[in-house]
Scaffold this motif. Structure first.
Motif, short mmCIF file in Angstrom:
data_model
loop_
_atom_site.label_atom_id
_atom_site.label_comp_id
_atom_site.label_asym_id
_atom_site.label_seq_id
_atom_site.Cartn_x
_atom_site.Cartn_y
_atom_site.Cartn_z
N ALA A 563 0.78 -1.31 -0.09
CA ALA A 563 -0.04 -0.04 -0.04
C ALA A 563 0.91 1.29 -0.02
O ALA A 563 1.82 1.17 0.79
N ARG A 564 0.59 2.34 -0.92
CA ARG A 564 1.33 3.51 -1.11
C ARG A 564 0.96 4.52 -0.53
O ARG A 564 1.58 5.72 -0.57
N HIS A 565 -0.39 4.77 -0.81
CA HIS A 565 -1.05 6.00 -0.19
C HIS A 565 -1.01 6.05 1.36
O HIS A 565 -1.48 4.97 2.16
N PRO A 566 -0.69 7.17 2.03
CA PRO A 566 -0.90 7.14 3.55
C PRO A 566 -2.17 7.04 4.06
O PRO A 566 -2.43 6.21 5.22
N TYR A 567 -3.11 7.36 3.30
CA TYR A 567 -4.50 7.11 3.80
C TYR A 567 -4.85 5.45 3.89
O TYR A 567 -5.36 4.98 4.92
N THR A 568 -4.39 5.02 2.91
CA THR A 568 -4.67 3.41 2.81
C THR A 568 -3.83 2.88 4.08
O THR A 568 -4.36 1.94 4.87
N ARG A 569 -2.73 3.05 4.28
CA ARG A 569 -1.86 2.60 5.37
C ARG A 569 -2.59 2.97 6.56
O ARG A 569 -2.55 2.36 7.61
N ALA A 570 -3.07 4.11 6.72
CA ALA A 570 -3.84 4.65 7.98
C ALA A 570 -4.97 3.73 8.20
O ALA A 570 -5.18 3.39 9.41
N LEU A 571 -5.73 3.29 7.23
CA LEU A 571 -6.92 2.51 7.43
C LEU A 571 -6.52 1.28 7.83
O LEU A 571 -7.26 0.67 8.89
N GLU A 584 -3.41 0.47 25.86
CA GLU A 584 -3.14 1.52 25.17
C GLU A 584 -4.26 1.99 24.42
O GLU A 584 -5.09 1.18 24.21
N PRO A 585 -4.50 3.41 24.27
CA PRO A 585 -5.80 3.83 23.43
C PRO A 585 -5.61 3.41 22.21
O PRO A 585 -4.55 3.21 21.63
N LEU A 586 -6.97 2.95 21.46
CA LEU A 586 -6.85 2.45 20.01
C LEU A 586 -6.30 3.60 19.00
O LEU A 586 -6.69 4.63 19.24
N ALA A 587 -5.60 3.13 18.06
CA ALA A 587 -5.25 4.02 17.09
C ALA A 587 -6.32 4.60 16.20
O ALA A 587 -7.22 3.99 16.03
N VAL A 588 -6.08 5.74 15.97
CA VAL A 588 -7.11 6.64 15.04
C VAL A 588 -6.44 7.34 13.98
O VAL A 588 -5.38 7.71 14.33
N ALA A 642 7.95 3.31 1.71
CA ALA A 642 9.12 3.18 2.67
C ALA A 642 8.74 3.37 3.90
O ALA A 642 9.51 2.62 4.78
N SER A 643 8.03 4.61 4.43
CA SER A 643 7.91 4.85 5.94
C SER A 643 7.06 3.50 6.55
O SER A 643 7.15 3.17 7.45
N GLY A 644 6.16 3.08 5.48
CA GLY A 644 5.13 2.05 6.29
C GLY A 644 6.13 0.78 6.31
O GLY A 644 5.97 0.07 7.19
N SER A 645 7.08 0.37 5.62
CA SER A 645 8.00 -0.56 5.50
C SER A 645 9.00 -0.55 6.78
O SER A 645 9.48 -1.62 7.46
N SER A 646 9.12 0.77 7.53
CA SER A 646 10.07 0.83 8.44
C SER A 646 9.56 0.49 9.74
O SER A 646 10.10 0.51 10.89
N GLY A 647 8.02 0.20 9.95
CA GLY A 647 7.48 -0.14 10.98
C GLY A 647 6.73 0.68 11.73
O GLY A 647 5.86 0.21 12.54
N ALA A 648 6.79 1.74 11.58
CA ALA A 648 5.84 2.82 12.18
C ALA A 648 4.51 2.94 11.26
O ALA A 648 4.31 3.24 10.38
N ALA A 650 0.73 4.45 10.21
CA ALA A 650 0.66 5.67 9.50
C ALA A 650 -0.29 6.69 10.84
O ALA A 650 0.26 7.77 10.80
N PRO A 651 -1.21 6.18 11.80
CA PRO A 651 -1.25 7.03 12.77
C PRO A 651 -0.22 7.66 13.67
O PRO A 651 -0.13 8.73 14.04
N GLU A 652 0.69 6.47 13.91
CA GLU A 652 2.00 7.13 14.77
C GLU A 652 2.71 8.16 14.09
O GLU A 652 3.02 9.00 14.43
N GLN A 653 2.70 7.99 12.75
CA GLN A 653 3.54 8.93 11.73
C GLN A 653 2.77 10.33 11.94
O GLN A 653 3.37 11.28 12.08
N MET A 654 1.65 10.22 11.85
CA MET A 654 0.63 11.40 11.92
C MET A 654 0.99 12.27 13.28
O MET A 654 1.06 13.49 13.31
N GLU A 655 0.63 11.49 14.19
CA GLU A 655 0.85 12.03 15.46
C GLU A 655 2.36 12.55 15.80
O GLU A 655 2.21 13.67 16.56
N ALA A 656 3.38 11.97 15.31
CA ALA A 656 4.65 12.36 15.34
C ALA A 656 4.71 13.78 14.59
O ALA A 656 5.19 14.88 15.24
N ALA A 657 4.04 13.64 13.44
CA ALA A 657 4.02 15.00 12.65
C ALA A 657 3.47 16.32 13.15
O ALA A 657 3.91 17.06 12.99
N ARG A 658 2.40 15.82 13.78
CA ARG A 658 1.71 16.91 14.76
C ARG A 658 2.54 17.36 15.74
O ARG A 658 2.54 18.58 16.16
#
Length: 658
Positions: A563-571, A584-588, A642-648, A650-658
């Protein structure tokens, strides 16, 4: 085909259930009293003229204007006639004229209230405007206006009261019909090619009939009072005939000397009006009704744009079931057109299962309805190409298109309780498709319906075919809907959230049933869901929609790895699994989808995406196809993979970006 106001039917549970509800009318004190009173009134209307007409017409100048006595309980009039006898005899004419006026009110109201269904929304809006203007005037004022037009007398008064009450009843009909014609079983009948009049008579009116009967009963009481008022004013019944209103007017001339002469017909009017009204209210409470006293299939316009649609490997033209290019659906608004579906393109072949996923409001169901030709005015549907089984559906409504969709296109709607007509037996609803498009007799169609119920694993199909939808469980209703789709020869089944209202066990069985039908019959299946885990179970390919667009199209097997789109990976990341931490809280997915009325100029997902740049916010990425036939609309698709294959996630990436 597997397809409030003021007044709403709470539970339409079939004819046997309806009979039980009507019986409960007489089980309440008010209902029992009203039933007795109304029955007595109707019996009196029949027998009174037979028993007492001679007595009522007998004049006796020696007994003129006498008060109550043992011989004349309500006294006599200016010709010595017995007032009580005249009141009793006048029952027939008073009730008869009131019922005639009610019949006119109901008939005209039904016609006006259903014009929108028969002739389309434009006609409906014009009729609604006229009705609203008429309803703004007091009913008695309208009755007086029509009485002047139709003339003085019984005939004119009947027409005046009937037409004066029609606007209110028409608005009631409009509101009730509007609530029913959006139900899934009505949409299913439209896809099946059932004409507007049959849809109205068979599917719409039976579901609002109870409410209309209740309000018509109460309207009869109002008509009786109105008729008495016109006769009292000298505009209704004329001598030598007489009704309660005329007797009341005559009695008022000597009310100070003989008050009973006016009191007797006045009491009769009040009691009769109360009998009708209380009986109507009792019915309303027992049935579950609160009392108060159209669709066009759109032609699809072809724009100039073209779009490329990847075909399934090895597919030929004969295998192609559906081709959609640059599909757009827009709605007019005060600030310009709103386009919740923007340039959707995809294709399907026989035996292929395609899943459509995305958050609520992403345009999934609207896309399916547009393909099924169920989008109504004032919406506008455009497409560079909309082709089903080699037939161009963009040329407008034709009988051939209706037959094609009715036989080869099946749609399973989301809510199994609203997807079937509650007033018709299940077997009859299934048989309608075979009779409409297959030309089968009633017996042959029923036999096929039983066979289709058996094919979708409903036990005792012969007995179940004679039952009503409320007698089925949720899972059985959903399977019956699928069986309805199998009454023809479907090449495409569109399942719009078919398992949302079901528990997990039944959900699994329904999905297995759809998969077995697809495999055995080589049917294309379009499964719409907001749950990506459901799609992964049965689909070959996934279309990910966001803000009215397809943002990624890839094989289901590649969802986790490619999956290459950030939204797909987030879903994918927000779906909990056995490894989800319980403490831990569920990912959103942070943020929310944009409003269709104000889509951004660039990527609609940019405000929620950790990889977004200024280019993403300014330019909309195209939906590009790679060498493997996968499509993605993202300026940073490779970086996302590439970021998806790193193990993080999508919600974690978004939270970190915020």
């Amino acid at each position: 085909m597997a397809a409030n106001l003021a007044t709403e039917i709470v539970s339409a549970g079939g004819r046997r259930g309806n009979r039980r509800k009507w019986v409960t009318v007489v089980r309440t004190p008010v209902g029992a009293a009203a039933t007795v009173a109304l029955s007595a009134l109707l019996v009196l209307a029949v027998i009174a003229p037979i028993l007492w007409t001679d007595w009522a017409n007998r004049t006796d100048t020696a007994q003129m204007l006498h008060g109550p006595s043992s011989a004349h309980w309500a006294g006599t009039d200016n010709l010595g006639r017995d007032i009580l006898a005249r009141v009793l005899v006048a029952t027939r004419l008073s009730v008869e004229l009131a019922l005639l006026a009610t019949l006119i009110m109901v008939g005209v109201g039904l016609v006006l209230g259903t014009l929108g269904v028969l002739f389309g929304r434009r006609v409906g809006r014009v009729v609604a405007a006229v009705i609203n203007i008429a309803v703004a005037f007091p009913g008695l004022l309208l009755a007086l206006f029509f009485a002047v037009i139709f003339g003085i007398g019984s005939k004119g008064a009947v027409l005046a009261i009937g037409f004066a009450g029609a606007p209110g009843f028409a608005r009631l009909v409009q509101t009730l019909v509007a609530g029913v014609e959006q139900r899934d079983f009505v949409l299913a009948a439209r896809v099946a090619g059932v004409n507007r009049f049959r849809i109205l008579v068979r599917h719409v009116l039976p579901n609002v009939g109870e409410a209309l009967i209740v309000n018509a009963t109460i309207g009869a009481g109002a008509a009786l009072l109105a008729f008495a008022g016109l006769s009292f004013l000298g505009l209704g019944v004329q001598p030598s005939d007489y009704d309660w209103g005329q007797l009341l007017g005559n009695g008022l001339t000597g009310i100070f000397e003989h008050p009973v002469a006016a009191l007797a017909p006045g009491i009769a009017v009040v009691l009769a009006g109360l009998a009708f009204n209380f009986f109507g209210e009792a019915m309303a409470k027992s049935i579950g009704v609160t009392t108060t006293i159209g669709k066009l299939r759109l032609p699809v316009v072809k724009p100039a744009g073209e779009g490329a649609i990847p075909a399934k490997d090895g597919a030929t033209d004969d295998d192609t079931v559906l081709t959609v290019r640059d599909l757009r659906v827009s709605f007019p608004s005060a600030h310009g057109a709103i386009t919740p579906v923007r340039g959707v393109s995809f294709g399907m072949t026989r035996g292929e299962t395609v899943g459509v996923v995305g958050e609520s409001g992403s345009g999934k169901s609207l896309t399916a309805l547009a393909v099924a030709q169920l989008i109504e005015r004032p919406a506008r549907v455009t497409a560079a190409e909309l082709n089903f089984l080699g037939t161009d559906l963009s040329s407008g409504a034709t009988r051939a298109d209706q037959d094609l969709l009715g036989v080869h296109f099946s749609m399973v709607f989301q809510d199994p309780m609203t997807s079937m007509n509650p007033t018709l037996r299940v077997g009859g609803q299934l048989a309608e498709v075979a009779r409409r498009h297959g030309g089968l007799s009633r017996t042959e169609a029923r036999d096929r319906a039983v066979d289709r119920l058996d094919a979708v694993q409903i036990p005792e199909p012969e007995r179940r075919a004679g039952q009503y939808p409320h007698e089925f469980s949720g899972g059985m209703r959903q399977r019956a809907m699928i069986g309805m789709g199998l009454m023809g020869d479907p090449a495409l089944i569109v399942a719009d959230e078919p398992t949302t209202a079901l528990d997990v066990t039944v959900q699994s069985r329904v999905l297995q049933l759809l998969e077995s039908i697809r495999r055995e019959r080589n049917v294309a299946l379009l499964l719409i869901s907001h749950d990506i885990s459901v799609v992964r179970q049965v689909c070959d390919r996934v279309l990910v929609m966001y803000a009215g667009q397809i943002v990624e199209d890839l094989p289901t097997a590649d969802l986790h790895s490619a999956a290459r789109h950030p939204y797909t990976r987030a879903l994918i990341s927000v779906v909990p699994d056995m490894h989800t931490a319980l403490d831990e809280p569920l990912a959103v997915i942070p943020g929310r989808a944009p409003d269709p009325a104000s889509f951004p100029a660039g990527c609609a997902f940019a405000s929620r995406c950790p990889l977004a740049t200024e280019r993403c916010r300014a330019e909309m990425p195209p939906l590009e196809t790679d060498a493997a036939g996968r499509r993605v609309a993202c300026w940073h698709a490779d970086a996302s993979a590439a970021s998806g294959s790193s193990g993080a996630s999508a919600p974690e990436q978004m939270e970190a970006a915020r």
